[in-house]
Design an enzyme around this catalytic site. Structure first.
Site, mmCIF file in Angstrom:
data_model
loop_
_atom_site.group_PDB
_atom_site.id
_atom_site.type_symbol
_atom_site.label_atom_id
_atom_site.label_comp_id
_atom_site.label_asym_id
_atom_site.label_seq_id
_atom_site.Cartn_x
_atom_site.Cartn_y
_atom_site.Cartn_z
ATOM 1 N N ASP A 48 23.506 -7.625 13.250
ATOM 2 C CA ASP A 48 24.647 -6.977 13.915
ATOM 3 C C ASP A 48 24.201 -6.136 15.105
ATOM 4 O O ASP A 48 25.019 -5.792 15.964
ATOM 5 C CB ASP A 48 25.413 -6.089 12.924
ATOM 6 C CG ASP A 48 26.579 -6.814 12.273
ATOM 7 O OD1 ASP A 48 27.063 -7.801 12.862
ATOM 8 O OD2 ASP A 48 27.023 -6.388 11.187
ATOM 9 N N LYS A 99 32.884 -15.847 9.053
ATOM 10 C CA LYS A 99 31.444 -15.832 9.307
ATOM 11 C C LYS A 99 30.712 -16.780 8.374
ATOM 12 O O LYS A 99 29.837 -17.550 8.803
ATOM 13 C CB LYS A 99 30.906 -14.406 9.154
ATOM 14 C CG LYS A 99 31.403 -13.435 10.219
ATOM 15 C CD LYS A 99 31.016 -11.994 9.905
ATOM 16 C CE LYS A 99 31.591 -11.038 10.936
ATOM 17 N NZ LYS A 99 31.286 -9.604 10.623
ATOM 18 N N GLN A 107 29.532 -5.369 6.166
ATOM 19 C CA GLN A 107 30.813 -5.479 6.852
ATOM 20 C C GLN A 107 31.449 -4.098 7.014
ATOM 21 O O GLN A 107 31.642 -3.367 6.053
ATOM 22 C CB GLN A 107 31.757 -6.413 6.093
ATOM 23 C CG GLN A 107 33.080 -6.664 6.785
ATOM 24 C CD GLN A 107 32.923 -7.407 8.096
ATOM 25 O OE1 GLN A 107 32.082 -8.278 8.250
ATOM 26 N NE2 GLN A 107 33.747 -7.038 9.074
#
Length: 343
Positions: A170, A103, A147
């Site tokens: 997200d 990412k 994460q």
């Protein structure tokens, strides 16, 4: 009575008319969902002929990243500022470190400014909330990723709730998930994996409206949000999970099958309807002594069998995965554009 109800239902859909089309078209920017040049048009109602189309995500990801990079260049020229993404990584999971590395690398390639905070495995919940809260207050940060998964002693839901909905790139915050589920409302962000899945289907010209779709798995990261997004695109959706009886009977009726359960080769050829379209979002390491790393990555679908039955299928790796990261870049860009008052 049954026939009358059916006729009335058809009338309701006809009266929706343009409104239904708007719901379909506003999920993604039409300028980004440019169909790829394919050897033949795909249809989820096609019959299997042993020549399945391989739906690679790499050209889609490349195109999206190129467009994101171009927009960021224009943003910098107009405002002198660039999008910022903050990543919080807790613990020592190798797969999490790998995903974060990918990412950050993608962000750097398109011009998104990144920052990362790595916390130890035994990090307290209070410490993690402090870090997230500091990014919420930082005006140079437009997107925040915590994460997942987190160590078991941490409350994932509580942490996700602390991420500002305006920076939740997200798409996991209850506000964004709730708006995704509710007709007539638009989430600030759509979760990256389902957004990538639908984008891939659109780019390859797969019909979604009115089709039967089976989603195997119901996690909030993929399964649940993919089911909700498919409904927004007017598919009839069945969600399969560990308590579903005779799941193969449901998948055999589906025009589109999407799987992300982390079970290598779970979906065999006899689970699939001839001519179906399959999106395999599973990423499973399987021991392979012949591989340099001692393992290989495979999906949830038995690829060698499925390719003989379906009309189109994603490879693993190289299918949805590259597009997922590109959607993170897209969400971060959208957040910065809102913050800067750009359209």
């Amino acid at each position: 009575m049954k026939k009358k109800n059916s006729i009335e239902l058809m009338g309701v859909w006809r009266r929706l008319g343009t409104k239904a089309e708007i719901l379909y078209s506003t999920t993604f920017s039409s300028s980004w969902s440019t169909p790829l040049g394919l050897s033949r048009p795909l249809s989820s109602a096609a019959s299997g002929n042993g020549q399945a189309e391989i739906m690679s995500g790499k050209p889609i990801a490349k195109d999206i990243r190129s467009r994101v990079a171009a927009e960021i260049c224009r943003m910098k020229a107009a405002t002198g500022r660039m999008p910022g993404l903050a990543v919080v990584l807790v613990g020592n999971r190798k797969d999490s470190h790998t995903y974060v590395h990918l990412k950050l690398k993608a962000c750097n390639q398109v011009g998104i400014v990144t920052s990362i905070v790595q916390l130890p495995q035994d990090c307290t919940q209070a410490r993690l909330i402090d870090v997230v809260s500091s990014f919420n207050r930082n005006p140079s940060v437009h997107g925040i990723i915590v994460q997942l998964p987190l160590p078991q002693h941490l409350d994932e839901e509580k942490i996700i709730n602390f991420v500002s909905p305006e920076k939740d790139v997200d798409g996991f915050h209850p506000l964004n998930m709730g708006n995704l589920a509710m007709r007539g409302r638009e989430p600030l962000f759509i979760p990256c994996a389902p957004k990538a899945c639908i984008e891939l289907l659109l780019r390859y010209g797969v019909e979604i409206i009115g089709k039967n779709a089976a989603v195997i798995g119901r996690s909030k990261i993929v399964g649940l949000s993919t089911s909700l997004l498919l409904q927004r695109h007017h598919a009839t959706v069945s969600t399969l999970h560990s308590f579903t009886k005779n799941p193969e009977e449901l998948t055999r009726r589906a025009d589109v099958v999407i799987s992300d359960v982390g079970a290598p080769n779970l979906v065999q050829w006899d689970w699939l309807k001839p001519g179906a379209v399959v999106v395999d979002m599973g990423m499973n390491p399987v021991k392979d002594p012949s591989s340099r790393h001692g393992f290989r990555i495979t999906g949830d679908v038995c690829y060698s069998e499925a390719i003989k039955v379906v009309s189109a299928i994603t490879p693993v790796p190289g299918g949805v995965g590259p597009v997922v990261i590109s959607m993170l870049l897209s969400n971060t860009l959208d957040s910065a554009k809102r913050a800067f008052g750009l359209t």
